[in-house]
Design a protein around this motif. Structure first.
Motif, mmCIF file in Angstrom:
data_model
loop_
_atom_site.group_PDB
_atom_site.id
_atom_site.type_symbol
_atom_site.label_atom_id
_atom_site.label_comp_id
_atom_site.label_asym_id
_atom_site.label_seq_id
_atom_site.Cartn_x
_atom_site.Cartn_y
_atom_site.Cartn_z
ATOM 1 N N GLY A 136 0.807 -1.220 0.000
ATOM 2 C CA GLY A 136 0.000 0.000 0.000
ATOM 3 C C GLY A 136 0.835 1.262 0.000
ATOM 4 N N ARG A 137 2.094 1.170 0.392
ATOM 5 C CA ARG A 137 2.938 2.364 0.466
ATOM 6 C C ARG A 137 4.383 1.881 0.533
ATOM 7 N NH1 ARG A 137 1.236 6.745 4.885
ATOM 8 N NH2 ARG A 137 1.572 5.060 6.359
ATOM 9 N N ALA A 138 5.285 2.621 -0.085
ATOM 10 C CA ALA A 138 6.672 2.161 -0.134
ATOM 11 C C ALA A 138 7.322 2.215 1.243
ATOM 12 C CB ALA A 138 7.475 3.005 -1.128
ATOM 13 N N GLY A 165 -4.521 14.526 2.697
ATOM 14 C CA GLY A 165 -3.345 14.719 1.857
ATOM 15 C C GLY A 165 -2.752 13.396 1.419
ATOM 16 N N CYS A 166 -3.216 12.310 2.035
ATOM 17 C CA CYS A 166 -2.701 10.980 1.707
ATOM 18 C C CYS A 166 -3.617 10.280 0.730
ATOM 19 C CB CYS A 166 -2.581 10.141 2.972
ATOM 20 S SG CYS A 166 -4.150 9.965 3.823
ATOM 21 N N GLY A 167 -4.721 10.921 0.336
ATOM 22 C CA GLY A 167 -5.677 10.242 -0.524
ATOM 23 C C GLY A 167 -6.446 9.164 0.220
ATOM 24 N N ARG A 188 -5.367 6.762 2.050
ATOM 25 C CA ARG A 188 -4.745 5.502 1.652
ATOM 26 C C ARG A 188 -5.207 4.340 2.534
ATOM 27 N NH1 ARG A 188 -0.042 7.338 1.541
ATOM 28 N NH2 ARG A 188 0.551 7.324 -0.640
ATOM 29 N N CYS A 189 -5.207 4.547 3.839
ATOM 30 C CA CYS A 189 -5.526 3.422 4.735
ATOM 31 C C CYS A 189 -6.972 2.971 4.613
ATOM 32 C CB CYS A 189 -5.154 3.784 6.175
ATOM 33 S SG CYS A 189 -3.389 4.102 6.338
ATOM 34 N N PRO A 190 -7.957 3.876 4.821
ATOM 35 C CA PRO A 190 -9.336 3.419 4.642
ATOM 36 C C PRO A 190 -9.564 2.849 3.249
ATOM 37 C CG PRO A 190 -9.288 5.674 5.483
ATOM 38 C CD PRO A 190 -7.879 5.280 5.228
ATOM 39 N N ALA A 233 -8.090 1.024 9.135
ATOM 40 C CA ALA A 233 -8.421 2.289 9.775
ATOM 41 C C ALA A 233 -7.261 3.272 9.674
ATOM 42 C CB ALA A 233 -8.760 2.053 11.242
ATOM 43 N N CYS A 234 -7.583 4.534 9.495
ATOM 44 C CA CYS A 234 -6.579 5.593 9.567
ATOM 45 C C CYS A 234 -6.039 5.619 10.988
ATOM 46 C CB CYS A 234 -7.224 6.939 9.222
ATOM 47 S SG CYS A 234 -6.176 8.365 9.594
ATOM 48 N N ILE A 235 -4.710 5.674 11.133
ATOM 49 C CA ILE A 235 -4.151 5.730 12.473
ATOM 50 C C ILE A 235 -3.635 7.133 12.785
ATOM 51 C CG2 ILE A 235 -3.662 3.268 12.595
ATOM 52 C CD1 ILE A 235 -0.750 3.854 11.956
ATOM 53 N N GLY A 236 -3.985 8.066 11.940
ATOM 54 C CA GLY A 236 -3.688 9.462 12.263
ATOM 55 C C GLY A 236 -2.283 9.898 11.948
ATOM 56 N N CYS A 237 -1.653 9.271 10.961
ATOM 57 C CA CYS A 237 -0.225 9.536 10.770
ATOM 58 C C CYS A 237 0.052 10.948 10.265
ATOM 59 C CB CYS A 237 0.412 8.485 9.873
ATOM 60 S SG CYS A 237 0.235 8.775 8.111
ATOM 61 N N ARG A 238 -0.947 11.649 9.735
ATOM 62 C CA ARG A 238 -0.702 13.016 9.254
ATOM 63 C C ARG A 238 -1.011 14.065 10.300
ATOM 64 N NH1 ARG A 238 0.391 13.730 4.054
ATOM 65 N NH2 ARG A 238 -0.593 15.761 4.001
ATOM 66 N N GLY A 239 -1.284 13.603 11.502
ATOM 67 C CA GLY A 239 -1.465 14.547 12.591
ATOM 68 C C GLY A 239 -2.849 15.145 12.614
HETATM 69 S S1 SF4 Z 1 -2.774 6.754 8.752
HETATM 70 FE FE1 SF4 Z 1 -4.382 8.169 8.110
HETATM 71 S S2 SF4 Z 1 -3.288 9.969 7.516
HETATM 72 FE FE2 SF4 Z 1 -1.814 8.304 7.529
HETATM 73 S S3 SF4 Z 1 -1.804 7.521 5.444
HETATM 74 FE FE3 SF4 Z 1 -3.259 6.328 6.622
HETATM 75 S S4 SF4 Z 1 -5.217 7.341 6.223
HETATM 76 FE FE4 SF4 Z 1 -3.634 8.765 5.683
#
Ligand code: SF4
Ligand SMILES: Cc1cc2nc3c(=O)[nH]c(=O)nc-3n(C[C@H](O)[C@H](O)[C@H](O)COP(=O)(O)OP(=O)(O)OC[C@H]3O[C@@H](n4cnc5c(N)ncnc54)[C@H](O)[C@@H]3O)c2cc1C
Ligand code: SF4
Ligand code: SF4
Lengths: 351, 432, 289, 256
Positions: B153-155, D194-196, D198-200, D205-211
């Protein structure tokens, strides 16, 4: 209006001519919901779908749309050509066509016409289909259970046949190209159509009272209900994103590395976002979350009435389905009216 | 007269470290590989977190090995929970490892190490004289990333790996286009070989190298349940569950990383060790590369690790293509991750990531929260070995009257040969 | 109904309202440290020829490669061929504009907005009240009134700035004072230099110096929120008709043509229903004042 | 015309942003053509450590006095300082336990040997020490964000970054909402897009990596998740993975 009938057995033949009018999109499964997508096989298409994740808005106002190129040396060149790809949208419910008609008023009428929208709308053939309301639809209350324009063809289920309304000359062309698949409806067919329409209308479980809503909203502008919603709302924007008639967009310039040339892009925005009414210098005209959620309701249910004579909500039920905070437009209207818990009128005076 | 030779800051390695050599006249005192990367203390972070959150956290130990960390963490959790993943999941994970290996080796061999061997300060300056080679290396690196993106899903910091399988199984279309890219990748491998043939690999010290690597389980070259240590003829074998018999960590004051030793002797993990112990698994174009590049194993020259990486890179492109072909032939099932239930349990796993063997173990409580975790990274294991090789390099350098500047450069080349990942080495996890 | 017939035809490039016309910066006049006047000339003579605007309208200004921002037209409609914009450096777009040298090409589209209802105002006394940057749109109105002086009875300008240095068009206004039939009242909050010959004090104080007949006057007020607050108070004290007080609102804008949704106030769009609103409109729009 | 001078620096982190920069394989040669990378320890063994930099890209968090000094020196040299990645922007994952006694954690890792007196201060975001001109969040930062930032900065403009939550991007992918349909603790509504999504988009689940998104309504999301029968402590920890120093400084969850 030209009215025809087509035996359901002919549907396969009928859809086989559609590609002549553009890339076909039809409702297919996506997770527990549906999406308008190019079907790999026709058997994937769900004629009995409830609602799609995104409304047909995505075809006429894409989530991200480059509008023109700019170059300091060459000036500005529009990217209108890309908006004219022929497309066929199959199986659109009446309320969603209503949604398109409402977008037409904003984008295709008035002093400034949006050429991108118009090009997309014109190159999209819309084939409507009737539906059975589920527990979230309240299109009947919003007068969007039935449309008489905005589509090329509209199919209504008669059991073994479809009743086919021909809305445009392009619709007629589709009928003509498909050969002898259609016939004149009989009196009994029309009677069956009416019977089924009544049944559908009776089938609505979600209803809101609309008659005096604009006045009520005006009077309940300071209701406590808005603050309570502001506490719960996540400002996630899901409600406006999935709304067939929410159209706010943002604009940004994307430049190429090492140059000032690039393209201007517009992309979906939401009035629920904090930056929506923020201006340079930091002043924010809707800084409080409660003021933003209130704004969305007012704009849809009150402002549009003032400007266009009807609310812009079509009762598709999407925002109810997606809201993580369970904010429900139908119950909000009820509580504003004071009919849910009687709180609205008693609290409004204090503000 | 005592003095020290120091490399303040190792360049072209991941993370922050330096080298200090204490000299008394011509007598070498301590040789220290200093790690001064800030301590991130991952143990505190995973401790008490739900097992489903753990992998996303430990991935952040290291960017370049994030796929390795994630999948190894999952294998340890699955080992603990008794989860059997599907054959398809194993295959896709294997594919991800090939991607990681291609990307990491392409980066290390061409971008970080090759400038040394061709006497350039950086790949940017190298690009000025050999743009073709640099472009080629970038293409191969990108190929590795493409694989990692499609599967993980991501590099960097993949998010698609979950206990029991995948969030979303890769799409057939992606695999079809990947197949074409891998075909081009094979051609690039041939070009890469041509470029590398012209490079001479220096030897600063000849010092027998004790190797450790996993014994490959079936075709998955980088997965295994038994550790081999020694040489290819008669290696000792240790079950992964008892990995501490190999790693035996201890702390030293000059470094934020811990040290490993097997039966009192430092050992090396990584491409050179893998090929030394498991070279019989290498065939095809990779075998041709091996022969052409003149790799003779066992080798006593650590700089040969770069050559071993190049051979492995070719191997991984071939292996990835084979996996993709198999997947496309059999079709890819949209399967859900294997089911599991929380229970008090413990488990361990090891994999071969680009820099060597990576160990994980977890202890979970009855509700599925992490009660203890242990991670031992390849670089952490290699630190002691690297110190002994640095010492040998100084020794032979002093013998031949090399200047301090030359010595420093040699120290850097030797340290870099391990492809050290200092970010990794310092981020040890142990809760008990 | 035929959908294709019902919708307007896709317009040609000329009627794409989003597409700016290239214009060249012919002169940059640094009026105040953070306020420059940009004189622009369309590169296409036909565009310049057909350009017409009303006082109080605005344009969307594109700095190529950075973005777009709405800016009031500060020049009079009668000044053909030249467009003047008075811009404060406030963020990305305006910041990039400040870095452009003379002769650079920018993009202009418009004019947008309703502008001042000059037809209705004709035949009345005119009171123009400007605070700070509010002078930009009002300068267009001022010049309109001077160019068509016969249409109006008395014309009064009240203008307040922080210091004499911050006063926009200062020299122009001072030079006008004696030559035209215009009642000019200027004030500054502070006069650090000590050379200011006019009033020192807050803008509302100027009301003490003017004779204004609320029965025959239209007031046009533009300024920061604080100016509205106190000036409106003065006007209401004088018993002004609420729909003869005109004000110009400022809202975030992304399109200028009533589509993007950002500039809505209540259920009006600042860009097409405004930016000029009567005081009565404004108090009846939720969210204003 | 002289090319702008660029420096790329790493403090404590996983090297993720430097890898992301190196992962712009298709654009690297263009970047190298447009700028002069004069100081990049991770990429070159010859570095100019003194000259003025037009732009400094800094990855990682500040974990000790040595790194603080490094950062202050970078700030002195740099016209524009870009915080790359969530460690630099918010403290990142290593700051997750910022409120726990350091000694306790150290003992867990290094045993009785302890920390040999090393400096083991908690991890802090760059903005606690210096002015940050541009923040490119993400763990790791997005390649596209980096490329767009470079393109804008070369023109003298600050890059535009999204200020809205992941849900907007998620909705445009037309997948089931994990939070609504599956009751999963998705951090999308409180996380900057900003990540599109990606996770969902991968059913994860989004784990909040972009703050945290500006004005994230943490308390409401927490309440929603608790209603869905998730343990409050667990929910709290899930939502506090990447940005604890920032979350603790600003009062999120304050309502309308
Ligand atoms: S954790 Fe959330 S913010 Fe980070 S890439 Fe996944 S969906 Fe995007
Ligand atoms: C009708 C009208 C007339 C105006 N006339 C002038 C004028 O004559 N001189 C002048 O200096 N300024 C004027 N402004 C304000 C000016 O538009 C803002 O200062 C400008 O948009 C800031 O853009 P920026 O990119 O520099 O700032 P940023 O803060 O970087 O703004 C980013 C974007 O947000 C939008 N935006 C931000 N602030 C505003 C705002 N106040 N109004 C509308 N959109 C905004 C714009 O699209 C802008 O490009 C006017 C605004 C309006 C609505
Ligand atoms: S979907 Fe619900 S929580 Fe999200 S912005 Fe709309 S009302 Fe608020
Ligand atoms: S899955 Fe997560 S990011 Fe997507 S809409 Fe739902 S809450 Fe938002």
């Amino acid at each position: 209006m030209k009215i025809l009938k087509m035996p359901k057995d002919n549907l396969d033949l009928f859809v086989s001519v559609l590609p002549a009018f553009g890339q076909v999109y039809a409702p297919v499964r996506r997770g527990s919901g549906y999406a308008f997508a190019p079907p790999a096989r026709w058997s994937e298409v769900c004629m009995d779908y409830t609602r799609t994740h995104l409304p047909p808005k995505k075809f006429v106002l894409p989530p991200r749309e480059p509008t023109f190129r700019f170059d300091p040396g060459q000036g500005f060149q529009d990217l209108l050509a890309e908006a004219s790809t022929p497309t066929v949208l199959f199986g659109v419910h009446a309320y969603d066509i209503y949604g398109l008609n409402i977008l037409d008023r904003v984008f295709a009428q008035g002093p400034y016409k949006d050429p991108y929208y118009i090009a997309r709308r014109q190159s999209t053939a819309v084939i409507g289909a009737d539906f059975r309301p589920d527990e979230l639809h309240f299109a009947l209350s919003m007068n969007a259970d039935f449309v008489d324009s905005g589509f090329d063809l509209f199919l209504s289920d008669l059991g073994d046949d479809y009743l086919v309304l021909v809305g445009t000359s392009r619709g007629d062309d589709i009928v003509l190209l498909s050969g002898c698949l259609m016939e004149e409806p009989s009196v009994a067919d029309i009677a069956e159509y009416k019977r089924r329409s009544n049944l559908r209308r009776a089938g609505y479980r979600n209803r809101v009272k609309l008659e005096d809503l604009p006045e009520i909203l005006e009077m309940e502008y300071h209701s406590r209900v808005w603050n309570e919603m502001g506490d719960r709302c996540l400002s996630c924007g899901s409600c406006s994103t999935v709304c067939p008639t929410c159209y706010c967009f943002d604009v940004s310039d994307e430049v190429e590395l090492g140059s000032r040339a690039g393209q201007r892009v517009r992309s979906w925005d939401s009035c629920l976002f904090k930056t929506h009414a923020l201006v340079a210098g930091g002043e924010n005209f809707r800084a409080a979350r409660s003021s933003r959620i209130k704004f969305r309701f007012y704009h849809k249910q009150r402002g549009f009435v003032a400007e266009y004579g009807r609310p812009s909500c079509v009762g598709c039920g999407r925002c109810i389905e997606v809201c993580p905070a369970e904010i429900n437009i139908a119950t909000v209207i009820d509580s504003i009216r004071g009919e849910r818990d009687g709180s609205a009128s008693s609290s409004s005076a204090s503000a | 007269m005592t003095r020290t030779i120091t490399v303040d800051h190792l360049t072209r390695v991941e993370g922050h470290g330096g080298i200090t050599v204490h000299l008394d006249g011509d007598k070498i005192g301590e040789v220290e590989l200093n790690v001064f990367e800030g301590i991130r203390l991952f143990e505190g972070l995973v401790h008490g977190r739900h097992m489903e959150d753990a992998t996303g956290i430990v991935s952040r130990i290291c960017a370049i090995c994030s796929h390795g960390h994630s999948i190894t963490s999952l294998r340890a959790l699955e080992d603990a929970l008794g989860v059997e993943v599907s054959a398809q999941t194993r295959k896709l994970r294997d594919l991800a490892f090939q991607g990681a290996n291609i990307e990491s080796h392409a980066l290390h061999v061409f971008v970080l190490a090759l400038p040394d061997l061709l006497d350039h300060p950086s790949v940017i300056s190298l690009a000025g004289v050999a743009p073709g080679t640099v472009a080629l290396a970038l293409r191969l690196k990108k190929l590795g990333n493409t694989i990692q993106e499609i599967v993980g899903g991501r590099a960097v910091h993949p998010m698609n790996y979950v206990i029991g399988g995948f969030g979303k199984v890769p799409a057939i279309d992606d695999l079809v286009s990947l197949k074409a890219e891998l075909g081009r990748g094979l051609d690039d491998c041939k070009l890469a070989l041509e470029a590398l043939l012209k490079v001479e690999v220096p030897a600063f010290a000849e010092e027998p190298i004790l190797c450790a690597a996993l014994e490959p389980e079936d075709e998955a070259f980088f997965f295994g349940r038994t550790i081999r240590v020694g040489d290819s003829r008669k290696p000792a074998r240790i079950p992964v569950a008892e990995y501490r018999k190999l790693t035996n960590e201890h702390c030293v004051a000059h470094s934020h990383a811990k040290r490993s030793a097997y039966e009192g002797k430092s050992y090396m993990v990584g491409a050179l060790a893998r090929l030394t112990l498991n070279g019989d698994r290498i065939g095809g174009l990779a075998r041709t590369a091996w022969d052409e590049l003149g790799l003779t194993l066992p080798s006593a020259n650590i700089v040969m690790n770069n050559v071993a990486q190049a051979v492995e890179m070719v191997f991984s492109v071939e292996r990835a293509l084979a996996i993709v072909n198999e997947l496309l032939e059999q079709g890819v099932a949209q399967e859900e991750p294997a089911a599991y239930r929380a229970r008090a349990c413990r488990g361990a796993a090891a994999t071969e990531v680009p820099r060597g063997t990576l160990f994980y173990s977890y202890e979970l409580d009855a509700r599925g929260y992490v009660a203890a975790a242990d991670v031992i990274t390849p670089t952490a294991q290699n630190l002691s070995h690297a110190e002994s090789q640095l010492r040998a390099a100084v020794n032979s350098g002093l013998g031949s009257g090399a200047s301090d500047d030359i010595l420093k450069r040699r120290l850097e080349i030797v340290a870099r040969a391990y492809d050290p990942c200092i970010s990794c080495s310092v981020h040890l996890i142990r809760t008990a | 109904m035929d959908l294709q017939a019902a919708l307007p035809h896709p317009p040609s490039q000329m009627d794409n309202p989003y597409l700016p016309f290239p214009a060249r910066i012919v002169r940059i006049h640094r009026m105040a440290p953070d306020n420059y006047l940009f004189q622009l000339r369309f590169t296409d003579a036909a565009v310049a020829e057909n350009w017409n605007h009303r006082p109080g309208q605005f344009v969307e200004l594109s700095v190529i490669g950075t973005g777009e921002a709405p800016i009031s037209i500060a020049s009079a409609p009668t000044r053909k061929g030249i467009l003047e914009l008075c811009v404060r450096q406030a963020g990305r777009v305006t910041g990039a504009l400040y870095r452009l040298p003379t002769n650079s090409v920018v993009g202009i589209r418009g004019p947008y907005g309703n502008g001042f209802p000059v037809e209705a105002m004709a035949g009345h006394d005119l009171l123009i009240v400007a605070g700070g940057l509010g002078m930009a749109p009002l300068r267009s109105l001022l010049w309109y009134a001077l160019d068509y002086r016969e249409q109006f009875k008395t014309v009064t300008l009240m203008y307040g700035a922080r210091t004499p240095e911050d006063m926009l068009f200062r020299d122009e206004l001072l030079s006008l004072a004696d030559v035209v039939d215009l009642n000019i009242l200027l004030t500054v909050d502070r006069d650090p230099g000590g050379n200011w010959k006019h009033h020192v004090g807050l803008l509302p104080e100027l009301f003490k110096k003017a004779e204004i007949d609320p029965q025959t006057t239209y007031a046009a007020v533009v300024g920061p929120p604080i100016v509205y607050k106190f000036v409106l108070l003065e006007l209401l004290k004088l018993n002004f008709h609420k729909d003869r007080i005109l004000m110009s609102l400022e809202r975030r804008m992304k399109c200028g043509v009533g589509k993007c949704g950002h500039c809505s106030v209540g259920y009006k769009y600042t860009c097409i229903h405004g930016p000029v609103f009567t005081y009565w409109d404004a108090i009846n729009l939720p969210e204003v004042v | 015309m002289t090319k702008p001078k660029i420096g790329i620096f790493g403090l404590s982190g996983c090297w993720g942003e430097q890898i992301v920069i190196l992962n712009c394989e298709d654009r690297l040669l263009d970047i190298v053509g447009a700028v002069d990378i004069v100081d990049f320890l991770g990429g070159s063994s010859v570095n100019d450590k003194e000259s003025r930099l037009d732009v400094a890209f800094v990855e990682g968090s500040v974990a000790n006095a040595r790194e603080e000094k490094t950062l202050l020196r970078i700030r002195e040299r740099a016209g524009i300082l870009v915080a790359c990645g969530s460690c630099a922007c918010f403290g990142g994952i290593a700051a997750m336990d910022a409120n726990r006694p350091r000694e306790e954690i150290v003992r867990l890792v290094y045993g009785d040997a302890g920390a040999f007196g090393w400096d083991i201060g908690p991890h802090r975001p760059l903005a606690e020490f210096v002015k940050v001109d541009v923040a490119l969040p993400g763990c790791p930062m997005e390649k596209e964000d980096f490329l767009r930032a470079v393109a804008s900065l070369l023109n003298g403009d600050l890059p535009l970054m999204p200020a809205y939550p992941v849900c907007l991007e998620c909705k445009t992918r037309e997948t089931d909402c994990l939070l609504v349909k599956r009751g999963v603790a998705c951090a999308g509504p409180v996380t900057t897009a900003g990540c599109g999504a990606r996770c969902p988009g991968h059913n994860v689940a989004c784990i909040g990596c972009r703050g945290p998104v500006d004005e994230a309504n943490m308390s409401s999301l927490e309440a929603i998740l608790v209603e869905k029968a998730l343990a409050r402590e667990d929910v709290k920890r899930k939502l506090r993975t990447f940005a604890v120093p920032v979350l603790d400084r600003e009062t999120y969850g304050g309502s309308a």
